[in-house]
Design a protein around this motif. Structure first.
Motif, PDB file in Angstrom:
ATOM      1  N   THR A  85     -50.947  29.735   4.710  1.00  0.00           N
ATOM      2  CA  THR A  85     -51.329  29.609   3.304  1.00  0.00           C
ATOM      3  C   THR A  85     -52.846  29.638   3.173  1.00  0.00           C
ATOM      4  OG1 THR A  85     -49.374  28.296   2.811  1.00  0.00           O
ATOM      5  CG2 THR A  85     -51.166  28.170   1.239  1.00  0.00           C
ATOM      6  N   SER A 114     -54.977  39.200  -6.336  1.00  0.00           N
ATOM      7  CA  SER A 114     -53.692  38.810  -6.927  1.00  0.00           C
ATOM      8  C   SER A 114     -52.591  38.763  -5.874  1.00  0.00           C
ATOM      9  CB  SER A 114     -53.322  39.796  -8.041  1.00  0.00           C
ATOM     10  OG  SER A 114     -52.066  39.470  -8.596  1.00  0.00           O
ATOM     11  N   THR A 115     -52.545  39.782  -5.021  1.00  0.00           N
ATOM     12  CA  THR A 115     -51.511  39.851  -3.982  1.00  0.00           C
ATOM     13  C   THR A 115     -51.596  38.662  -3.044  1.00  0.00           C
ATOM     14  OG1 THR A 115     -51.420  42.278  -4.037  1.00  0.00           O
ATOM     15  CG2 THR A 115     -50.650  41.195  -2.027  1.00  0.00           C
ATOM     16  N   TYR A 116     -52.791  38.393  -2.550  1.00  0.00           N
ATOM     17  CA  TYR A 116     -52.944  37.310  -1.575  1.00  0.00           C
ATOM     18  C   TYR A 116     -52.731  35.936  -2.200  1.00  0.00           C
ATOM     19  CZ  TYR A 116     -54.437  40.286   2.294  1.00  0.00           C
ATOM     20  OH  TYR A 116     -54.468  41.211   3.318  1.00  0.00           O
ATOM     21  N   ARG A 117     -53.150  35.757  -3.439  1.00  0.00           N
ATOM     22  CA  ARG A 117     -52.934  34.450  -4.071  1.00  0.00           C
ATOM     23  C   ARG A 117     -51.457  34.205  -4.343  1.00  0.00           C
ATOM     24  NH1 ARG A 117     -58.477  34.096  -7.532  1.00  0.00           N
ATOM     25  NH2 ARG A 117     -59.704  33.276  -5.785  1.00  0.00           N
ATOM     26  N   ASN A 118     -50.746  35.248  -4.713  1.00  0.00           N
ATOM     27  CA  ASN A 118     -49.299  35.085  -4.915  1.00  0.00           C
ATOM     28  C   ASN A 118     -48.592  34.788  -3.598  1.00  0.00           C
ATOM     29  OD1 ASN A 118     -49.088  35.412  -7.732  1.00  0.00           O
ATOM     30  ND2 ASN A 118     -49.258  37.630  -7.555  1.00  0.00           N
ATOM     31  N   MET A 119     -49.027  35.445  -2.525  1.00  0.00           N
ATOM     32  CA  MET A 119     -48.441  35.178  -1.208  1.00  0.00           C
ATOM     33  C   MET A 119     -48.731  33.739  -0.786  1.00  0.00           C
ATOM     34  SD  MET A 119     -49.370  38.799   0.669  1.00  0.00           S
ATOM     35  CE  MET A 119     -48.660  38.417   2.270  1.00  0.00           C
ATOM     36  N   GLY A 121     -49.281  31.271  -2.816  1.00  0.00           N
ATOM     37  CA  GLY A 121     -48.491  30.400  -3.681  1.00  0.00           C
ATOM     38  C   GLY A 121     -47.068  30.249  -3.193  1.00  0.00           C
ATOM     39  N   GLN A 122     -46.458  31.350  -2.758  1.00  0.00           N
ATOM     40  CA  GLN A 122     -45.079  31.295  -2.254  1.00  0.00           C
ATOM     41  C   GLN A 122     -44.991  30.456  -0.985  1.00  0.00           C
ATOM     42  OE1 GLN A 122     -43.907  35.400  -1.797  1.00  0.00           O
ATOM     43  NE2 GLN A 122     -44.184  35.851  -3.959  1.00  0.00           N
ATOM     44  N   LYS A 238     -57.797  30.205 -10.629  1.00  0.00           N
ATOM     45  CA  LYS A 238     -57.026  30.973  -9.648  1.00  0.00           C
ATOM     46  C   LYS A 238     -55.656  31.340 -10.228  1.00  0.00           C
ATOM     47  CE  LYS A 238     -59.837  29.437  -5.828  1.00  0.00           C
ATOM     48  NZ  LYS A 238     -59.943  28.839  -4.484  1.00  0.00           N
ATOM     49  N   LEU A 239     -54.584  30.669  -9.802  1.00  0.00           N
ATOM     50  CA  LEU A 239     -53.262  31.024 -10.326  1.00  0.00           C
ATOM     51  C   LEU A 239     -52.989  30.418 -11.701  1.00  0.00           C
ATOM     52  CD1 LEU A 239     -51.016  30.829  -7.117  1.00  0.00           C
ATOM     53  CD2 LEU A 239     -51.841  32.869  -8.301  1.00  0.00           C
ATOM     54  N   LYS A 241     -51.809  27.440 -12.854  1.00  0.00           N
ATOM     55  CA  LYS A 241     -50.503  26.801 -13.030  1.00  0.00           C
ATOM     56  C   LYS A 241     -50.704  25.293 -12.929  1.00  0.00           C
ATOM     57  CE  LYS A 241     -47.763  30.672 -11.224  1.00  0.00           C
ATOM     58  NZ  LYS A 241     -46.747  31.089 -10.217  1.00  0.00           N
TER      59      LYS A 241
END
Length: 279
Positions: A85, A114-119, A121-122, A238-239, A241
Protein backbone atom coordinates in the motif's frame (compact mmCIF):
# COMPACT_ATOMS: atom_id res chain seq x y z
CA UNK A 1 28.53 -65.53 -23.01
CA UNK A 2 28.55 -61.95 -24.24
CA UNK A 3 24.78 -62.21 -24.88
CA UNK A 4 24.11 -63.46 -21.33
CA UNK A 5 26.13 -60.58 -19.91
CA UNK A 6 24.09 -58.06 -21.97
CA UNK A 7 20.84 -59.60 -20.74
CA UNK A 8 22.06 -59.31 -17.16
CA UNK A 9 22.88 -55.64 -17.62
CA UNK A 10 19.44 -54.96 -19.12
CA UNK A 11 17.78 -56.84 -16.25
CA UNK A 12 19.73 -54.82 -13.69
CA UNK A 13 18.75 -51.59 -15.43
CA UNK A 14 15.07 -52.56 -15.39
CA UNK A 15 15.26 -53.46 -11.70
CA UNK A 16 16.95 -50.13 -10.90
CA UNK A 17 14.30 -48.22 -12.87
CA UNK A 18 11.53 -50.09 -11.05
CA UNK A 19 13.05 -49.21 -7.69
CA UNK A 20 13.27 -45.53 -8.68
CA UNK A 21 9.63 -45.52 -9.79
CA UNK A 22 8.50 -47.21 -6.59
CA UNK A 23 10.52 -44.74 -4.55
CA UNK A 24 8.92 -41.80 -6.38
CA UNK A 25 5.43 -43.19 -6.02
CA UNK A 26 5.84 -43.70 -2.27
CA UNK A 27 7.49 -40.29 -1.64
CA UNK A 28 5.74 -37.38 0.10
CA UNK A 29 2.64 -36.30 -1.78
CA UNK A 30 2.07 -32.59 -2.43
CA UNK A 31 -0.61 -30.92 -0.30
CA UNK A 32 -4.14 -31.31 -1.58
CA UNK A 33 -5.44 -28.20 -3.34
CA UNK A 34 -7.57 -25.99 -1.12
CA UNK A 35 -6.09 -27.22 2.16
CA UNK A 36 -4.21 -24.95 4.59
CA UNK A 37 -0.99 -26.81 3.76
CA UNK A 38 -1.55 -26.09 0.06
CA UNK A 39 -2.01 -22.35 0.58
CA UNK A 40 0.93 -22.13 2.98
CA UNK A 41 3.23 -23.84 0.48
CA UNK A 42 1.88 -21.69 -2.36
CA UNK A 43 2.48 -18.54 -0.29
CA UNK A 44 6.07 -19.59 0.40
CA UNK A 45 6.69 -20.29 -3.30
CA UNK A 46 5.20 -17.04 -4.62
CA UNK A 47 7.00 -15.08 -1.91
CA UNK A 48 10.33 -16.64 -2.94
CA UNK A 49 9.55 -15.48 -6.49
CA UNK A 50 8.86 -11.95 -5.14
CA UNK A 51 5.26 -12.13 -6.36
CA UNK A 52 3.94 -10.32 -3.30
CA UNK A 53 0.43 -9.68 -4.57
CA UNK A 54 -0.09 -13.40 -5.15
CA UNK A 55 1.49 -14.19 -1.80
CA UNK A 56 -1.00 -11.89 -0.10
CA UNK A 57 -3.86 -13.73 -1.83
CA UNK A 58 -2.68 -17.12 -0.55
CA UNK A 59 -2.20 -15.73 2.95
CA UNK A 60 -5.69 -14.24 2.82
CA UNK A 61 -7.13 -17.68 2.07
CA UNK A 62 -5.32 -19.04 5.13
CA UNK A 63 -6.45 -16.19 7.34
CA UNK A 64 -10.13 -16.75 6.65
CA UNK A 65 -10.28 -20.09 8.48
CA UNK A 66 -9.02 -21.33 11.82
CA UNK A 67 -6.00 -23.53 11.12
CA UNK A 68 -2.40 -24.04 12.24
CA UNK A 69 -1.18 -21.25 9.94
CA UNK A 70 -3.82 -18.59 10.63
CA UNK A 71 -1.87 -16.37 13.02
CA UNK A 72 1.36 -16.53 11.02
CA UNK A 73 -0.51 -15.92 7.76
CA UNK A 74 -2.34 -12.88 9.11
CA UNK A 75 0.72 -11.28 10.67
CA UNK A 76 2.80 -11.63 7.49
CA UNK A 77 -0.09 -10.50 5.31
CA UNK A 78 -0.31 -7.34 7.41
CA UNK A 79 3.38 -6.67 6.87
CA UNK A 80 3.14 -7.31 3.12
CA UNK A 81 -0.05 -5.35 2.44
CA UNK A 82 1.11 -2.35 4.47
CA UNK A 83 4.33 -2.29 2.43
CA UNK A 84 2.55 -2.68 -0.90
CA UNK A 85 0.00 0.00 0.00
CA UNK A 86 2.82 2.37 0.91
CA UNK A 87 4.53 1.61 -2.41
CA UNK A 88 1.45 2.54 -4.44
CA UNK A 89 0.95 5.68 -2.34
CA UNK A 90 4.55 6.73 -2.96
CA UNK A 91 4.28 6.06 -6.68
CA UNK A 92 1.09 8.15 -6.86
CA UNK A 93 2.72 11.05 -5.03
CA UNK A 94 5.73 10.99 -7.36
CA UNK A 95 3.55 10.99 -10.46
CA UNK A 96 1.73 13.95 -8.96
CA UNK A 97 5.05 15.77 -8.64
CA UNK A 98 5.63 14.95 -12.30
CA UNK A 99 2.25 16.42 -13.27
CA UNK A 100 3.11 19.66 -11.49
CA UNK A 101 6.51 19.81 -13.19
CA UNK A 102 5.15 19.06 -16.68
CA UNK A 103 2.59 21.84 -17.01
CA UNK A 104 2.45 21.38 -20.80
CA UNK A 105 1.13 17.80 -20.58
CA UNK A 106 0.16 16.72 -17.05
CA UNK A 107 -2.64 14.34 -18.14
CA UNK A 108 -0.59 11.10 -18.46
CA UNK A 109 0.87 11.70 -15.01
CA UNK A 110 -2.53 12.35 -13.45
CA UNK A 111 -3.90 9.11 -14.91
CA UNK A 112 -1.14 7.21 -13.16
CA UNK A 113 -1.83 9.12 -9.94
CA UNK A 114 -5.45 7.99 -10.07
CA UNK A 115 -4.51 4.39 -10.88
CA UNK A 116 -1.98 4.05 -8.09
CA UNK A 117 -4.15 5.75 -5.48
CA UNK A 118 -7.07 3.48 -6.29
CA UNK A 119 -4.78 0.44 -6.05
CA UNK A 120 -3.50 1.71 -2.71
CA UNK A 121 -7.07 2.26 -1.53
CA UNK A 122 -8.09 -1.31 -2.38
CA UNK A 123 -5.06 -2.79 -0.63
CA UNK A 124 -5.54 -0.59 2.43
CA UNK A 125 -9.09 -1.91 2.84
CA UNK A 126 -7.70 -5.45 2.73
CA UNK A 127 -5.12 -4.46 5.32
CA UNK A 128 -7.79 -3.04 7.62
CA UNK A 129 -9.92 -6.18 7.27
CA UNK A 130 -6.99 -8.45 8.10
CA UNK A 131 -5.97 -6.24 11.00
CA UNK A 132 -9.41 -6.39 12.61
CA UNK A 133 -9.47 -10.18 12.38
CA UNK A 134 -5.94 -10.43 13.73
CA UNK A 135 -6.52 -8.04 16.62
CA UNK A 136 -9.69 -9.80 17.72
CA UNK A 137 -8.40 -13.36 17.49
CA UNK A 138 -4.77 -13.24 18.53
CA UNK A 139 -3.66 -11.91 21.90
CA UNK A 140 -0.27 -13.58 22.10
CA UNK A 141 2.53 -11.72 23.89
CA UNK A 142 4.77 -12.28 20.87
CA UNK A 143 3.94 -12.13 17.16
CA UNK A 144 5.69 -14.75 15.03
CA UNK A 145 6.95 -13.80 11.57
CA UNK A 146 7.73 -17.01 9.68
CA UNK A 147 8.86 -15.79 6.27
CA UNK A 148 12.46 -14.98 5.27
CA UNK A 149 13.61 -11.38 5.07
CA UNK A 150 12.58 -9.86 1.71
CA UNK A 151 15.01 -9.48 -1.16
CA UNK A 152 15.89 -6.24 -2.93
CA UNK A 153 17.12 -2.83 -1.87
CA UNK A 154 15.65 -0.24 0.46
CA UNK A 155 17.52 2.55 -1.31
CA UNK A 156 15.77 5.45 -3.00
CA UNK A 157 14.21 4.61 -6.37
CA UNK A 158 16.32 6.48 -8.91
CA UNK A 159 13.54 6.82 -11.49
CA UNK A 160 11.55 9.01 -9.11
CA UNK A 161 13.90 11.92 -9.80
CA UNK A 162 13.04 11.63 -13.49
CA UNK A 163 9.34 11.90 -12.63
CA UNK A 164 10.06 14.87 -10.41
CA UNK A 165 11.54 16.65 -13.43
CA UNK A 166 8.33 16.12 -15.39
CA UNK A 167 9.62 13.32 -17.62
CA UNK A 168 7.05 10.56 -18.15
CA UNK A 169 8.43 7.05 -17.78
CA UNK A 170 8.41 4.48 -20.56
CA UNK A 171 6.48 1.24 -20.05
CA UNK A 172 9.68 -0.60 -19.14
CA UNK A 173 10.69 2.14 -16.72
CA UNK A 174 7.26 2.15 -15.10
CA UNK A 175 7.53 -1.59 -14.51
CA UNK A 176 11.00 -1.19 -13.02
CA UNK A 177 9.91 1.74 -10.86
CA UNK A 178 6.95 -0.20 -9.47
CA UNK A 179 9.09 -3.26 -8.71
CA UNK A 180 11.77 -1.19 -7.00
CA UNK A 181 9.28 0.84 -4.99
CA UNK A 182 7.56 -2.35 -3.90
CA UNK A 183 10.88 -3.82 -2.75
CA UNK A 184 11.83 -0.65 -0.89
CA UNK A 185 8.54 -0.19 0.94
CA UNK A 186 8.18 -3.85 1.90
CA UNK A 187 11.74 -3.95 3.25
CA UNK A 188 11.15 -0.82 5.32
CA UNK A 189 7.75 -2.12 6.41
CA UNK A 190 9.30 -5.34 7.70
CA UNK A 191 11.98 -3.38 9.54
CA UNK A 192 9.34 -1.25 11.25
CA UNK A 193 7.26 -4.31 12.14
CA UNK A 194 10.17 -5.83 14.10
CA UNK A 195 11.05 -2.57 15.84
CA UNK A 196 14.11 -1.67 13.76
CA UNK A 197 12.70 1.59 12.38
CA UNK A 198 14.02 2.00 8.84
CA UNK A 199 17.26 0.17 9.63
CA UNK A 200 16.86 -2.73 7.21
CA UNK A 201 20.35 -4.08 7.97
CA UNK A 202 19.41 -4.44 11.64
CA UNK A 203 16.12 -6.07 10.68
CA UNK A 204 17.83 -8.49 8.27
CA UNK A 205 20.11 -9.69 11.06
CA UNK A 206 17.06 -10.51 13.19
CA UNK A 207 15.85 -12.95 10.51
CA UNK A 208 19.11 -14.94 10.35
CA UNK A 209 17.91 -17.51 12.86
CA UNK A 210 14.57 -18.35 11.21
CA UNK A 211 11.25 -17.32 12.72
CA UNK A 212 11.28 -13.89 14.35
CA UNK A 213 9.31 -13.32 17.55
CA UNK A 214 8.26 -9.70 17.90
CA UNK A 215 6.84 -8.27 21.14
CA UNK A 216 3.16 -7.59 20.60
CA UNK A 217 3.49 -3.94 21.62
CA UNK A 218 6.18 -3.37 18.97
CA UNK A 219 4.17 -5.04 16.22
CA UNK A 220 0.89 -3.33 17.11
CA UNK A 221 2.56 0.07 17.26
CA UNK A 222 3.92 -0.48 13.75
CA UNK A 223 0.45 -1.48 12.53
CA UNK A 224 -1.09 1.59 14.19
CA UNK A 225 1.41 3.77 12.34
CA UNK A 226 0.53 2.01 9.07
CA UNK A 227 -3.19 2.62 9.66
CA UNK A 228 -2.59 6.30 10.33
CA UNK A 229 -0.43 6.58 7.22
CA UNK A 230 -3.14 4.92 5.14
CA UNK A 231 -5.80 7.22 6.59
CA UNK A 232 -4.04 10.12 4.86
CA UNK A 233 -4.66 8.44 1.50
CA UNK A 234 -8.38 9.20 1.94
CA UNK A 235 -7.86 12.89 2.74
CA UNK A 236 -9.35 15.75 0.74
CA UNK A 237 -6.28 16.26 -1.42
CA UNK A 238 -6.10 12.60 -2.45
CA UNK A 239 -9.02 10.15 -2.66
CA UNK A 240 -11.32 12.55 -0.75
CA UNK A 241 -13.24 9.93 1.20
CA UNK A 242 -13.65 11.43 4.68
CA UNK A 243 -15.58 8.47 6.06
CA UNK A 244 -12.76 6.10 5.11
CA UNK A 245 -10.24 8.52 6.50
CA UNK A 246 -12.02 8.54 9.88
CA UNK A 247 -12.39 4.76 9.84
CA UNK A 248 -8.63 4.25 9.45
CA UNK A 249 -7.75 6.94 11.97
CA UNK A 250 -10.07 5.43 14.56
CA UNK A 251 -8.77 1.94 13.82
CA UNK A 252 -5.28 3.25 14.52
CA UNK A 253 -6.44 4.66 17.86
CA UNK A 254 -7.99 1.29 18.70
CA UNK A 255 -4.71 -0.44 17.95
CA UNK A 256 -2.91 1.87 20.37
CA UNK A 257 -5.23 0.74 23.16
CA UNK A 258 -3.55 -2.68 22.98
CA UNK A 259 -0.09 -1.36 23.86
CA UNK A 260 1.47 0.40 26.86
CA UNK A 261 1.69 4.17 26.41
CA UNK A 262 5.10 5.43 25.31
CA UNK A 263 6.47 8.68 23.95
CA UNK A 264 6.01 7.28 20.43
CA UNK A 265 2.42 6.15 20.94
CA UNK A 266 1.47 9.47 22.58
CA UNK A 267 2.89 11.38 19.62
CA UNK A 268 1.04 9.15 17.17
CA UNK A 269 -2.26 9.51 19.04
CA UNK A 270 -1.84 13.30 19.00
CA UNK A 271 -1.28 13.22 15.21
CA UNK A 272 -4.36 11.12 14.69
CA UNK A 273 -6.54 13.39 16.80
CA UNK A 274 -5.24 16.44 14.94
CA UNK A 275 -6.03 14.90 11.56
CA UNK A 276 -9.54 14.02 12.71
CA UNK A 277 -10.20 17.59 13.78
CA UNK A 278 -9.33 18.83 10.30
CA UNK A 279 -12.16 16.80 8.75
Amino acid sequence: MHLDRSKSLVLLALISLSLVLVSCSTGPRPPEKGTPEFYWQAARETYAAADYLKTAEHLDALGKTDNQFTSKAQSWRLVLTSGMTKAFMELADNYEYGARANKANPTPFRKRVSTYRNMAGQLSLQFAETFRAFRQSHKEAEIVLSFPFPTGSAGQVALMSKLGNGIFLSDAEQETAQKRMMERCILIGVAKAVGAGEDTAKARAMFQGGDVKVPRAVFMTAMANALYDQSQLFGRMKLDKPDQMKLFANESLEALKDVPETKETKALAAKIQASLKKQ
